[in-house]
Design an enzyme around this catalytic site. Structure first.
Site, mmCIF file in Angstrom:
data_model
loop_
_atom_site.group_PDB
_atom_site.id
_atom_site.type_symbol
_atom_site.label_atom_id
_atom_site.label_comp_id
_atom_site.label_asym_id
_atom_site.label_seq_id
_atom_site.Cartn_x
_atom_site.Cartn_y
_atom_site.Cartn_z
ATOM 1 N N GLU A 9 -5.461 -20.455 -12.725
ATOM 2 C CA GLU A 9 -4.919 -19.281 -12.106
ATOM 3 C C GLU A 9 -5.667 -18.202 -11.997
ATOM 4 O OE1 GLU A 9 -1.805 -18.963 -11.168
ATOM 5 O OE2 GLU A 9 -0.979 -20.477 -11.979
ATOM 6 N N GLU A 26 -7.837 -36.512 -29.002
ATOM 7 C CA GLU A 26 -8.155 -35.416 -29.915
ATOM 8 C C GLU A 26 -8.857 -35.658 -31.008
ATOM 9 O OE1 GLU A 26 -4.582 -33.997 -32.799
ATOM 10 O OE2 GLU A 26 -4.178 -33.840 -30.580
#
Length: 300
Positions: free
Chosen positions: A85, A116
């Site tokens: 963004e 992860e």
């Protein structure tokens, strides 16, 4: 043997939602609404650390550094979202703020949570992205234990970068080595262990504050207007024109002409209008003042 993480705040059972499957739809909404209030309180409790983080990030970016968010699962996706963004909102180059997620781009749309657990992959990511002492690396881990994130933080520290750690568990439950340790304590989730809920919400709130706050410090805004907005579609052109009309006495047709003369650069258009300079002079003034419109104006 797998570690038992049941003691972690993010994994505990919420006493206020123990009858979740027996509630009406309206009662479910009410439970979520009450619990989500805790995200606002968690941000308030971490206000000092968040302010310190803004200053640290802004200082690094102003010296040619970059900001990296590193996470897995929901945390990783939120980091990628915030980074994505920044270019349209602040007209920044894509490399200035980057999101790194365990599993890469594929993990954005398909769960790859097993990745992860790879500490070494986090370390290697810092090498792959050529992290240096000028950069800031923010590790995101709701439960605080994600090996990929801790590997990235260690790799970043070895390369001299500044490091931040953001988690939703208290430090006494999970420790971390970072220049700044931010804990956003929202309590147990409505759905036990589902950290895409309150933990995800509060992480998104924190990242909004960090990236926007840093960009404000870098002069990407004037007042509360995003004067570095990238005019890349009709919606953003309309926003740019409204900013020009709001901040000047220009009617919309005149604002359109000014925006076109500035090559769709709102900040440049404002400086041209207020100072009376032509485009070349306004560009030189902005460059002299590192893109800060307010200080550029004050120089006239």
């Amino acid at each position: 043997m797998l570690p038992n993480r049941g003691h972690l705040l993010t994994e505990q059972t919420n006493p206020h939602s123990q009858t979740l499957d027996q509630l009406s739809s309206l009662e479910i909404v009410d439970v979520f609404n009450r619990e989500d209030q805790r995200t606002v309180d968690a941000i308030a409790s971490a206000r000092t650390e968040l302010a310190q983080a803004i200053d640290l990030i802004a200082a690094a970016l102003s010296q040619g550094g970059r900001l990296f968010y590193v996470g897995a699962g929901t945390s990783g996706r939120l980091g990628v979202l915030d980074a994505a963004e920044c270019p349209p909102t602040f007209c920044t180059p894509p490399e200035l703020v980057q999101g790194i997620i365990a599993g890469g781009a594929a993990a954005l749309v398909r769960s790859s949570e097993s990745l992860e657990d790879r500490f070494a992959d986090g370390e290697l990511a810092m090498l792959d992205y050529k992290v240096t002492e000028r950069d800031v690396v923010v590790g995101l881990s709701a439960g605080g234990t994600t090996p990929y994130v801790h590997g990235a933080l260690q790799g970043a520290q070895q390369r001299g970068a500044k490091t931040l750690f953001i988690a939703c568990v208290p430090a006494e439950q999970v420790s971390a080595t970072a220049d700044l340790d931010i804990r956003l304590l929202v309590g147990p989730e409505v759905l036990t262990g589902s950290t895409r809920l309150k933990a995800g919400t509060v992480t998104k709130m924190a990242l909004n504050i960090l990236s926007t706050g840093a960009m404000v410090k870098l002069g990407k805004t004037y007042g509360n207007h995003m004067v570095d907005v990238a005019v890349t579609n009709d919606k953003l052109r309309d926003r740019a024109l409204r900013i020009l009309c709001d901040l000047t006495d220009l009617a919309r047709p005149a604002a359109e002409a000014l925006l076109d003369r500035s090559d769709q650069q709102v900040k440049l258009a404002l400086l041209m209008h207020w100072s009376g300079c032509d485009r070349a002079a306004a560009e030189a003034t902005l460059e002299q003042h590192r893109g800060n419109l307010r200080t550029a104006l004050n120089s006239h």
